[in-house]
Motif scaffolding. Structure first.
Motif, PDB file in Angstrom:
ATOM      1  N   UNK A   1      46.985  37.131  38.258  1.00 35.97           N
ATOM      2  CA  UNK A   1      46.277  36.484  37.151  1.00 35.97           C
ATOM      3  C   UNK A   1      45.029  37.244  36.723  1.00 35.97           C
ATOM      4  N   UNK A   2      44.331  37.850  37.669  1.00 35.65           N
ATOM      5  CA  UNK A   2      43.088  38.526  37.292  1.00 35.65           C
ATOM      6  C   UNK A   2      43.347  39.820  36.532  1.00 35.65           C
ATOM      7  N   UNK A   3      44.579  40.353  36.617  1.00 37.94           N
ATOM      8  CA  UNK A   3      44.920  41.552  35.849  1.00 37.94           C
ATOM      9  C   UNK A   3      44.752  41.314  34.355  1.00 37.94           C
ATOM     10  N   UNK A   4      45.039  40.105  33.918  1.00 38.39           N
ATOM     11  CA  UNK A   4      44.955  39.780  32.496  1.00 38.39           C
ATOM     12  C   UNK A   4      43.533  39.896  31.952  1.00 38.39           C
TER      13      UNK A   4
ATOM     14  N   UNK B   1      30.165  26.069  32.099  1.00 36.18           N
ATOM     15  CA  UNK B   1      30.339  25.279  33.328  1.00 36.18           C
ATOM     16  C   UNK B   1      31.804  25.204  33.741  1.00 36.18           C
ATOM     17  N   UNK B   2      32.001  25.127  35.044  1.00 37.08           N
ATOM     18  CA  UNK B   2      33.353  24.886  35.559  1.00 37.08           C
ATOM     19  C   UNK B   2      33.727  23.447  35.226  1.00 37.08           C
ATOM     20  N   UNK B   3      34.986  23.176  34.938  1.00 35.55           N
ATOM     21  CA  UNK B   3      35.372  21.795  34.633  1.00 35.55           C
ATOM     22  C   UNK B   3      35.246  20.920  35.880  1.00 35.55           C
TER      23      UNK B   3
ATOM     24  N   UNK C   1      42.787  28.579  41.212  1.00 38.19           N
ATOM     25  CA  UNK C   1      43.480  29.351  42.250  1.00 38.19           C
ATOM     26  C   UNK C   1      42.490  29.909  43.268  1.00 38.19           C
ATOM     27  N   UNK C   2      41.371  30.446  42.784  1.00 42.66           N
ATOM     28  CA  UNK C   2      40.345  30.993  43.685  1.00 42.66           C
ATOM     29  C   UNK C   2      39.802  29.885  44.581  1.00 42.66           C
TER      30      UNK C   2
ATOM     31  N   UNK D   1      42.654  30.255  30.674  1.00 42.52           N
ATOM     32  CA  UNK D   1      43.224  31.094  31.724  1.00 42.52           C
ATOM     33  C   UNK D   1      42.236  31.328  32.849  1.00 42.52           C
ATOM     34  N   UNK D   2      40.950  31.436  32.503  1.00 43.98           N
ATOM     35  CA  UNK D   2      39.931  31.618  33.531  1.00 43.98           C
ATOM     36  C   UNK D   2      39.732  30.337  34.346  1.00 43.98           C
ATOM     37  N   UNK D   3      39.881  29.173  33.720  1.00 42.19           N
ATOM     38  CA  UNK D   3      39.841  27.913  34.473  1.00 42.19           C
ATOM     39  C   UNK D   3      40.995  27.859  35.471  1.00 42.19           C
TER      40      UNK D   3
END
Length: 151
Positions: A97-100, A35-37, A78-79, A71-73
């Motif tokens: 950031x998505x490059x990572x 789940x998203x926070x 950002x998205x 990092x995905x949170x």
């Protein structure tokens, strides 16, 4: 004097393959999407929620380490900000950031991640290549060079 003996072929081969090289296969459709926070003042934008679900159902998801979730949170925040108030600055930061996480084709290539091709996709490609119309060699109108003349 003949010189040194040649090296054995196993010692001459290049080994440029990185440790991240992998063939990714799609996770099962029943895989759990974290789940998203919760957000303090608002709900997540519907496009962010769709992006998050796509991300966790993508072939890259099994490669994510549990420590990657933070990092995905951050990337999800950002998205979400981009969908709320689009800007070049947010788009640039999202791209960085998505490059990572290997989220674009060029990032996957850099990480040497390949997405496993299904038999169905390979069959479609073969059918497309075999059904493409071929120009007849006997037909001069099919050759674009036929309009060229020596002056």
């Amino acid at each position: 004097m003949p010189g040194p003996a040649p090296k054995h072929s196993s010692t001459r081969t290049r080994r440029n393959r990185t440790t991240t090289a992998a063939t990714l296969s799609a996770p099962s459709t029943r895989s759990k999407v974290p789940p998203l926070p919760p957000m303090a003042e608002q709900d997540w934008h519907p496009m962010t929620v769709a992006w998050w679900e796509d991300l966790w159902r993508s072939p890259m998801a099994p490669e994510f380490d549990p420590s990657d979730i933070h990092g995905l949170y951050l990337l999800a925040t950002l998205v979400n900000g981009f969908w709320e108030h689009p800007s070049k600055e947010l788009a640039a930061e999202i791209r960085l950031q998505r490059q990572c996480f290997g989220l674009s084709p060029i990032d996957r290539r850099r990480l040497q991640w390949e997405i496993e091709r299904t038999d169905e996709a390979q069959d479609r490609g073969r059918r497309r290549r075999t059904s493409a119309p071929k120009a007849s060699a006997a037909d001069p109108a099919a050759d674009p060079r036929s309009v060229l003349r020596v002056v």
